[in-house]
Design a protein around this motif. Structure first.
Motif, PDB file in Angstrom:
ATOM      1  N   ASP A  57      40.500  42.268  39.309  1.00  0.00           N
ATOM      2  CA  ASP A  57      41.601  42.855  40.050  1.00  0.00           C
ATOM      3  C   ASP A  57      41.046  43.835  41.083  1.00  0.00           C
ATOM      4  N   GLU A  58      41.927  44.506  41.791  1.00  0.00           N
ATOM      5  CA  GLU A  58      41.490  45.380  42.878  1.00  0.00           C
ATOM      6  C   GLU A  58      40.588  46.494  42.371  1.00  0.00           C
TER       7      GLU A  58
ATOM      8  N   PHE B  42      37.191  45.050  41.435  1.00  0.00           N
ATOM      9  CA  PHE B  42      36.495  44.629  42.651  1.00  0.00           C
ATOM     10  C   PHE B  42      35.917  45.824  43.403  1.00  0.00           C
ATOM     11  N   GLU B  43      36.710  46.860  43.595  1.00  0.00           N
ATOM     12  CA  GLU B  43      36.228  48.022  44.347  1.00  0.00           C
ATOM     13  C   GLU B  43      35.108  48.731  43.606  1.00  0.00           C
TER      14      GLU B  43
ATOM     15  N   LEU C 272      38.952  40.997  47.762  1.00  0.00           N
ATOM     16  CA  LEU C 272      39.276  40.572  46.409  1.00  0.00           C
ATOM     17  C   LEU C 272      39.559  39.075  46.371  1.00  0.00           C
TER      18      LEU C 272
ATOM     19  N   ARG D 100      37.936  36.190  43.909  1.00  0.00           N
ATOM     20  CA  ARG D 100      38.760  35.327  43.055  1.00  0.00           C
ATOM     21  C   ARG D 100      38.522  33.853  43.386  1.00  0.00           C
TER      22      ARG D 100
END
Length: 805
Positions: free
Chosen positions: A3-4, A7-8, A61, A65
């Motif tokens: 998820d965000e 990912f970050e 992101l 994915r």
């Protein structure tokens, strides 16, 4: 779950990995950027796997994915299991834990149909990068895939050119003083390969001479057959290296797995060894002439300057590689903690019979520890003597290290080339070095050759002559190596923290010396050190591996049983740590540093102290591996570093516990503050028994894996012997940890890991963090890197005051 947030976080981690492994080291860009950019034209291998800061900033992101749904599935995965298991039980576990993994949502064919075109004309690349202390000259060629019929011969060619101290590059470039390092690399993947050679030149004005010599060696191997001795040595080295990897279950798994995924053949690793055994001198000549063609070469230089990728850009435009279909699945969510499936608990502990440790005494009184640790036919001998860097006078720091490391440069009428040739022909590996408390001479060889290799090792320890020419060259190489290390934030921070914590005490001496101390050392100093410390009354021996204890003791007797010295051994300092020193905050200002290194250090107990194991357990909570608190807070939660860890060395006198991490310059103060906060937390929050039990399993598992190899066993036992402890302690590690309760671990944490006692050392671009650092550490010493003096407790050169610094 991709998820965000995940990912970050991971994007930030990979940026710090790139800074740490590529941008901060002087030669990181050469290996990761310059060579692949020019080794390939159309294959994806041209792109650095880690990308660039710009690539990472541009990633989304949705990209991650899409990649996940295209490539991650049971049909792209290979599971390798090696070790002690029952096949039926394994199949049940695989079905249970892997059987319900769904197929890929958007499967992409893994096959790469493109193939590299041949280079039709030579070209030249002149790359520059900041913080490069010594220039590099070299060449790049296209190579074949790993399944090529030429691959085995290329492996042998690589070994002849640059593996070991008897290689052609070592003789032509390193021993002559033209280069401090010279290497050949053959990288072969499933679809393509690359060949590179390079020399790190010892003098900036010596690039032409080093390049000419490098080219001459390449032309020679293309036009004249290698000798039978060279061929035999190369094969012995490659096969012995494979045996060393196969000592452990993990090593076997990796060798099998890597061979399988690069070839598609589960038996490929063994087949490749058989192919290497069949390589002839004519094969080596053929592949050298075919692949090292000067008309198909990219010649390169790598020198200090601005980071400008356009200078080394491949003239072939970067291809447009495949695009992936958009992700279709929903973003998964982490379930609330009380709804998650619990991880499997520990199974019933198997009955494990520890190998018998046999202790013996040679005819002259030398103690021997012998144990059979496995059945792979390779064994290791560790010969250790008391002393180490704590015996070095500060003005000549580095004597103990050089005296150990240079024993293989001459002895009893043999020069270094003859010594290296004999070891390598036996498939043996010999190395030596000195730590804080002593020196260790390590030999590994196939059991069939161990007696012969051991006899040679004994000659070196007993009678090293340190030829003047070799001494002068190796001292220069050591000084050049320090020049490189002093340009890297990580090693430099460790050097500084040693002096900051020990000051003028014996442990404050740098084991590798300084440029000034190395320049003051003479050959006579090494001879005197050998005569004083390499002494039968000062030696102990450890032998382990796929060899019976009885045979091991017999070999040791032949090596050293008749050794006697009339004079007594030299004295060793009884106390080496000195008194506790005032807390300091030290910043080494290195404006061109690609990253900052941060260390927080406190004094820790000696190996024999009653607090050793309580602190070992508490430290595991703080910074032991990727489940430690430092890793969790600094990497996992904040993406400030590729990793953050803590630990302390086994020393005869008081040690130092250090927390360390590398981060971008502008967040160095934040990492330092987090270190101090986690120190405070460890000492103020009682440690639970449940948490400590997990850490006991982690530590004892790590120790068990280390004991699995002969080299690991020897290293652990040798360290115990140097600290005056019995070898049986090696097998009692888990029991010692089990005896530590939560109260004792918490008490040790509170006493030792106190932020008020912590000295901070930061190496990096001070301008980007020093003001913020002063907000919570008001007394900050800023030392410009050019004024750093590792030989004095002040760490500052005298001329700095004259310059107004």
């Amino acid at each position: 779950v991709v998820d965000e947030e995940v990912f970050e976080t991971e994007r930030g981690v990979v940026k710090e990995e790139l800074r740490q492994r590529v941008l901060a080291p002087p030669y990181g860009r050469l290996a990761r950027f310059v060579i692949p950019e020019n080794a390939y034209d159309v294959m994806p291998h041209r792109r650095p796997g880690i990308g660039s800061i710009e690539d990472l900033d541009n990633a989304t992101l949705d990209d991650a994915r899409s990649f996940y749904e295209a490539y991650y599935g049971p049909d792209t995965a290979t599971l390798i299991v090696a070790g002690n298991f029952e096949m039926d039980g394994l199949r049940t576990l695989v079905d249970q834990y892997f059987g319900d993994i769904p197929p890929r949502k958007n499967p992409i064919d893994l096959a790469l149909t493109a193939r590299e075109p041949e280079l039709t004309a030579p070209r030249m690349v002149n790359a520059t990068a900041p913080n490069v202390p010594l220039p590099v000259v070299g060449g790049i060629w296209k190579g074949p895939p790993t399944t090529s019929s030429d691959a085995a011969a290329l492996d042998v060619l690589e070994a002849i050119l640059s593996r070991g101290d008897n290689s052609r590059f070592d003789a032509a470039l390193v021993r002559t003083g033209l280069a401090v390092d010279a290497s050949a690399g053959v990288s072969m993947f499933r679809e393509a390969g690359a060949i590179s050679v390079f020399a790190v030149v010892s003098q900036p004005d010596g690039m032409e001479a080093a390049g000419t010599t490098l080219n001459a060696e390449i032309e020679k191997v293309r036009s004249e057959p290698v000798t039978a001795a060279e061929l035999a040595e190369a094969k012995s080295e490659i096969i012995a290296s494979s045996l060393r990897r196969r000592e452990t279950a993990r090593g076997r798994a990796f060798e099998l797995g890597e061979a399988l995924v690069s070839s598609g053949d589960p038996g490929f690793a063994d087949k490749r060894l058989a192919e290497i055994a069949d390589v002839t001198a004519e094969d080596v000549l053929r592949v050298a002439a075919k692949y090292l063609d000067p008309q198909k070469r990219v010649t390169f230089t790598y020198t200090a300057g601005e980071d400008d990728p356009s200078q080394y850009a491949n003239p072939t435009p970067m291809p447009e590689f495949r695009s992936l279909p958009p992700a279709t699945g929903e973003i998964r969510q982490v379930k609330p903690e009380d709804e998650r499936m619990a991880p499997p608990g520990p199974a019933e502990s198997p009955d494990v019979t520890a190998p018998e440790i046999v202790e013996a005494t040679l005819s002259n009184g030398i103690k021997v520890v012998a144990v059979q640790t496995g059945n792979v036919p390779i064994a290791s001998i560790a010969m250790l003597v008391q002393g180490g860097s704590k015996t070095d006078p500060r003005e000549k720091a580095g004597i103990a290290q050089m005296a150990a490391a240079l024993v293989d440069k001459g002895a009893e009428g043999m020069d270094e080339a003859a010594i290296a040739a004999e070891f390598e022909s036996l498939g043996a590996s010999f190395g030596a070095g000195a730590g804080s408390d002593g020196a260790t001479f390590a030999l590994t060889a196939p059991v069939a050759n161990l007696e012969q290799a051991g006899a040679l090792a004994a000659k070196l320890v007993r009678g090293a002559t340190y030829p003047q020419e070799a001494f002068d060259r190796e001292r220069k190489r050591a000084m050049d190596g320090l020049t490189v290390s002093m340009k890297e934030p990580g090693p430099l921070a460790r050097y500084v923290s040693r002096v900051a914590m020990y000051g003028d005490a014996p442990y404050g001496t740098q084991p590798d010396g300084t440029r000034d101390s190395l320049s003051a050392i003479t050959r006579d100093d090494l001879v005197a050190h050998r005569e004083g410390y390499f002494h039968p009354q000062n030696m102990q021996i450890v032998v382990s591996g796929g060899i019976s204890p009885e045979q091991a003791v017999t070999i040791a007797e032949g090596m050293f049983g008749d050794w006697s010295v009339a004079s007594p051994p030299a004295a060793v300092p009884a106390e080496a740590a000195g008194d506790d020193l005032p807390v300091r905050t030290i910043v080494i200002d290195m404006p061109d540093a690609g990253q900052a290194s941060v260390i927080a250090a406190v004094r820790a107990p000696s190996r024999k102290d009653a607090d050793y194991f309580p602190l070992e357990l508490a430290n595991s909570v703080l910074g032991g591996g990727s489940s430690g608190r430092l890793f969790e807070e600094i990497r996992t939660k904040r993406s400030l570093s590729y990793g953050a860890y803590s630990g302390f060395a086994d020393r005869a006198d008081e040690s130092i516990l250090t927390a360390s991490a590398q981060t971008k310059n502008e967040t160095a103060d934040e990492v330092a503050k987090l270190f101090l906060e986690e120190f405070e937390r460890l000492g103020s929050e009682p440690l639970s028994e449940e948490l400590l039990q997990k850490r006991r399993l982690y530590l004892s598992g790590s120790r068990a894996r280390a004991l699995e190899t002969s080299g690991g066993f020897n290293s652990i036992v040798a360290t115990l012997l140097q600290q005056g402890l019995p070898p049986e302690e090696a097998a009692m590690f888990a029991d010692r940890l089990s005896a530590v309760d939560a109260a004792a671990a918490s008490k040790a944490a509170q006493e030792y890991v106190d932020p008020a006692k912590a000295t901070l050392v930061i190496v990096g671009d001070a301008e980007q963090f020093v003001d913020a650092l002063r907000e919570f550490r008001s007394e900050v010493e800023v030392i410009p890197a050019q004024y750093l003096d590792l030989a004095t407790a002040s760490l500052m050169k005298a001329e700095a005051a004259a310059d107004g610094e």
